[in-house]
Write a protein that holds these residues in place. Sequence first.
Motif, short mmCIF file in Angstrom:
data_model
loop_
_atom_site.label_atom_id
_atom_site.label_comp_id
_atom_site.label_asym_id
_atom_site.label_seq_id
_atom_site.Cartn_x
_atom_site.Cartn_y
_atom_site.Cartn_z
N UNK A 1 0.83 -1.02 0.00
CA UNK A 1 -0.15 0.11 0.09
C UNK A 1 0.91 1.12 0.05
N UNK A 2 0.61 2.29 -0.88
CA UNK A 2 1.34 3.49 -1.00
C UNK A 2 0.70 4.39 -0.14
N UNK A 3 1.27 5.15 0.53
CA UNK A 3 0.55 6.27 1.31
C UNK A 3 1.10 7.53 0.93
N UNK A 4 0.25 8.51 0.71
CA UNK A 4 0.80 9.76 0.23
C UNK A 4 0.21 11.00 1.14
N UNK A 5 1.21 12.00 1.69
CA UNK A 5 1.14 12.90 2.59
C UNK A 5 1.56 14.12 1.90
N UNK A 6 0.40 15.12 1.82
CA UNK A 6 0.85 16.54 1.18
C UNK A 6 1.09 17.52 2.24
N UNK A 7 1.84 18.25 2.17
CA UNK A 7 2.27 19.42 2.95
C UNK A 7 2.67 20.68 2.21
N UNK A 8 2.76 21.71 2.81
CA UNK A 8 3.09 23.04 2.16
C UNK A 8 2.20 24.10 2.11
N UNK A 9 0.89 23.65 2.20
CA UNK A 9 -0.13 24.75 1.90
C UNK A 9 -0.08 25.89 2.99
N UNK A 10 -1.24 26.72 2.47
CA UNK A 10 -1.41 27.91 3.51
C UNK A 10 -1.93 29.06 2.83
N UNK A 11 -1.81 30.46 3.45
CA UNK A 11 -2.37 31.67 2.87
C UNK A 11 -1.26 32.28 2.29
N UNK A 12 -1.42 32.87 1.10
CA UNK A 12 -0.36 33.63 0.58
C UNK A 12 -1.21 34.64 -0.33
N UNK A 13 -0.68 35.79 -0.41
CA UNK A 13 -1.07 37.15 -1.13
C UNK A 13 -0.90 36.68 -2.69
N UNK A 14 -1.82 37.49 -3.54
CA UNK A 14 -1.60 37.16 -4.89
C UNK A 14 -0.01 37.57 -5.35
N UNK A 15 0.59 36.95 -6.28
CA UNK A 15 1.77 37.14 -6.67
C UNK A 15 2.82 36.26 -6.03
N UNK A 16 2.47 35.75 -4.62
CA UNK A 16 3.46 35.13 -3.84
C UNK A 16 3.65 33.59 -4.39
N UNK A 17 4.17 32.74 -3.49
CA UNK A 17 4.79 31.58 -3.94
C UNK A 17 4.53 30.49 -2.72
N UNK A 18 4.34 29.39 -2.92
CA UNK A 18 4.44 28.44 -2.42
C UNK A 18 5.07 26.98 -2.97
N UNK A 19 5.55 26.13 -1.92
CA UNK A 19 6.03 24.77 -2.42
C UNK A 19 5.25 23.74 -1.59
N UNK A 20 4.51 23.09 -2.70
CA UNK A 20 3.97 21.87 -2.07
C UNK A 20 4.78 20.53 -2.03
N UNK A 21 4.67 19.60 -1.22
CA UNK A 21 5.24 18.24 -0.97
C UNK A 21 4.27 17.22 -0.97
N UNK A 22 4.48 16.17 -1.50
CA UNK A 22 3.84 15.03 -1.48
C UNK A 22 4.83 13.92 -1.18
N UNK A 23 4.85 13.44 0.15
CA UNK A 23 5.67 12.24 0.56
C UNK A 23 5.16 11.04 0.57
N UNK A 24 5.86 9.97 0.21
CA UNK A 24 5.11 8.67 -0.03
C UNK A 24 5.97 7.65 0.73
N UNK A 25 5.11 6.83 1.37
CA UNK A 25 5.66 5.92 2.39
C UNK A 25 4.88 4.52 1.97
N UNK A 26 5.66 3.28 2.29
CA UNK A 26 4.95 2.10 2.44
C UNK A 26 5.41 1.44 1.03
N UNK A 27 5.83 2.20 0.04
CA UNK A 27 6.37 1.65 -1.30
C UNK A 27 7.34 2.77 -1.85
N UNK A 28 8.14 2.31 -2.75
CA UNK A 28 9.06 3.09 -3.57
C UNK A 28 8.37 3.90 -4.47
N UNK A 29 8.40 5.16 -4.38
CA UNK A 29 7.74 6.20 -5.26
C UNK A 29 8.16 5.90 -6.81
N UNK A 30 9.25 5.48 -7.08
CA UNK A 30 9.89 5.58 -8.44
C UNK A 30 9.10 4.67 -9.46
#
Length: 114
Positions: A1-30
């Motif tokens: 079973x592959x488990x996926x967990x996202x992070x990095x969201x939030x509140x940002x003003x227009x023109x700003x930046x965010x970096x989201x991550x999707x971290x996997x566990x349980x199996x190799x993501x490749x």
Amino acid sequence: QLQLVESGGGLVQPGGSLRLSCAASGKALDHYAIAWFRHHEGVSCISPSGTSTMYADSVKGRFTISRDNAKNTVYLQMNSLKPEDTGVYSCHAPYGAHQQYSYWGQGTQVAVSY
């Protein structure tokens, strides 16, 4: 079973930046192509090796998808954010002989507002 967990969201003003991550566990993501969705709209996807990427027209030139298979993680760098980018971003990994099954993460909220 592959488990996926996202992070990095939030509140940002227009023109700003965010970096989201999707971290996997349980199996190799490749072994998996990974896609980012905003609600039910496909935003971007990346091949298992990372050599091929695709973007929705609405984010081309602003978002960049990448992956680090050694860290079992896929990233979505979002620049020049707009209010219409607001939503819950989830990562998705299809599998099966015909890619008919899916693993999903729980999502991370992105809000673009003053």
